[in-house]
Design a protein around this motif. Structure first.
Motif, PDB file in Angstrom:
ATOM      1  N   LEU A   1     -33.124 -26.133  -7.433  1.00 41.51           N
ATOM      2  CA  LEU A   1     -32.233 -26.027  -6.659  1.00 41.51           C
ATOM      3  C   LEU A   1     -32.307 -26.257  -5.417  1.00 41.51           C
TER       4      LEU A   1
ATOM      5  N   VAL B   1     -33.914 -34.838 -13.768  1.00 40.29           N
ATOM      6  CA  VAL B   1     -34.686 -33.812 -14.382  1.00 40.29           C
ATOM      7  C   VAL B   1     -35.051 -34.411 -15.598  1.00 40.29           C
TER       8      VAL B   1
ATOM      9  N   LEU C   1     -27.496 -26.422 -14.165  1.00 36.68           N
ATOM     10  CA  LEU C   1     -27.384 -28.072 -13.487  1.00 36.68           C
ATOM     11  C   LEU C   1     -25.735 -28.653 -14.025  1.00 36.68           C
TER      12      LEU C   1
ATOM     13  N   ILE D   1     -26.020 -35.575 -12.660  1.00 36.57           N
ATOM     14  CA  ILE D   1     -26.848 -35.494 -12.497  1.00 36.57           C
ATOM     15  C   ILE D   1     -27.521 -36.240 -14.703  1.00 36.57           C
TER      16      ILE D   1
END
Length: 456
Positions: free
Chosen positions: A162, A175, A203, A214
């Protein structure tokens, strides 16, 4: 005055929500092991009532007709096949979960997506919890995915990731993977259900608050299911599965869930030594080269919304033992056995004393009922030594009565066959399997007579 006793700690199953007053190794409802965890209790500090009843200005409930989507247009990822599966591109604030077996090419695909997005002018943060930055750099050099707007970070701590998001201010975050990232606020090692749930929820919250797409990589179990709590698939917006046979270079990506588009699209890729390549037209991957041989027939398969020709090959020889062999690759073995029984009973072609080998070309799996007619024609051609001409394709489902039944999206299959140059499609218009075989016999003899004419 009666004394008040504190409430005992509650335990909840992360899979189905079953609660219990004491810990158990196995859930009493869904019978899953290791999913019962202690539920967090309130610390007794209440928020002011005014704060709870006064939502922020950007969160006030509004009529749905006053909400526009102009503020969140789709953005291309730079990989056309990936955009096809997502429904046209990446939606700002979307949480995308990509799963697949180990070694299938998930990291290679996402590194290509990251590089293409960086070339399009969007800064990308690639957070790898499984590889070091040097290892990712080596793969990027091999695949040509180097760019100054692509930032790498090798972190397993959620808070550090983060922090990288705050420092880099990316337009896309990847990720890899959610099972290897842990939060210091939750007890337990990375990969446990409580950790996976906390990391994914954090997330996703960041994605929604910042309109930041993401992409999260998820591991799969030996059964092919996404590892971790089932809640993970409910939280994200898109669930994609990357699949392929290690013996071949062909890879498919499918959308199992998509809040922004259809779930029947399929992206086709090919793994190569220098990375992964898109295959916008995979028509030639599943066809053999050369003249038509006895025991081959082309069928029109449907992968999502994409129709593609698939060649079915059959080889029959006299059985050397009392139990004939049935070897099937790329097709449904039970349907092949049913087709052989229909051939012998309804079309008068004996198969009980023969070893039968049936396969597809290119390693593709073709398990839908539309392959029945192509299997029957390929086996019949192998037994009678009749070649199905290259200009003929077959699409149809066989009933136990020997009837050729229509299949889903037959018009799309016929139009795709016409586009690829097939002059004739044998389908439900033949009505029966016997009529379809007679039709192919006639065209096969005509083609063979034409081929026997000597040149000028």
């Amino acid at each position: 005055m009666a004394k008040t006793r504190p409430a005992p700690p509650a335990f909840v199953c992360t899979e189905c929500g079953w609660t219990a007053s004491k810990w158990a190794g196995r859930c009493g409802e869904c019978q899953q092991w290791g999913t019962v965890v202690e539920q967090a209790t309130s610390v007794g500090i209440a928020r002011p009532q005014a704060t709870a009843l006064a939502p922020a200005a950007d969160r006030v409930a509004r009529p749905i007709t006053q909400i526009t989507t102009a503020e969140s247009p789709r953005r291309t990822s730079g990989v056309g096949e990936f955009d096809r599966v997502l429904g046209g591109g990446v939606v700002p604030g979307a949480a995308i979960l990509l799963s697949g077996e180990p070694g299938v090419g998930k990291s290679t695909l996402l590194l290509e997506v990251a590089a293409q997005s960086a070339r399009a002018g969007r800064r990308v943060l690639y957070a790898s919890a499984e590889e070091s930055p040097a290892q990712v750099r080596l793969r990027a050099e091999r695949t040509g995915a180097l760019h100054d707007e692509l930032y790498l970070a090798s972190e397993t701590d959620l808070a550090t990731i983060l922090g990288h998001i705050d420092d880099v201010q990316p337009g896309l975050v990847i990720v890899d993977s959610v099972q290897t990232v842990a939060s210091s606020l939750i007890d337990g090692a990375a990969g446990q259900p409580s950790q996976v749930r906390e990391v994914a929820a954090t997330l996703i919250r960041v994605a929604k608050e910042r309109s930041l797409p993401i992409i999260i990589v998820g591991h799969v179990t030996k059964d092919g299911q996404i590892a971790g709590p089932r809640l993970l698939e409910h939280l994200v917006d898109v669930v994609c599965h990357f699949e392929g046979d290690r013996q071949t270079s062909l890879r498919f990506i499918r959308a199992l869930k998509n809040r922004f588009g259809p779930t029947d699209e399929v992206g086709c890729f090919e793994m190569a030594g220098d990375g992964i390549r898109e295959v916008p037209d995979p028509s030639g991957l599943f066809l053999s080269q050369g003249a038509a041989e006895p025991g081959t027939c082309v069928a029109i398969a449907l992968e999502g919304r994409r129709a593609m020709p698939v060649e079915v090959q059959a080889l029959t020889i006299k059985a050397s033992g009392p139990n004939p062999r049935r070897v099937v690759h790329g097709l449904d073995g039970s349907r092949v056995a049913m087709v052989l029984a229909i051939l012998e009973r309804r079309a008068g072609i004996p198969t009980g004393s023969l070893d039968v080998y049936v396969s597809t070309v290119g390693g593709v799996r073709f398990t839908e009922p539309a392959a029945d007619l192509a299997i029957a024609l390929a086996v019949a051609g192998s037994i009678e030594q009749i070649s199905v001409p290259r200009s003929i394709a077959a699409v149809g489902e066989l009933s136990l009565a020997g009837e050729v039944r229509p299949v889903t999206q037959a018009a799309q299959r016929r139009s795709e066959a016409a586009r690829l140059g097939y002059a004739r499609v044998v389908d439900e218009r033949s009505q029966t399997l016997r009529a379809a075989i007679d039709d192919v016999r006639t065209h096969g003899r005509q083609r063979r007579a034409i081929d026997d004419i000597p040149p000028f």
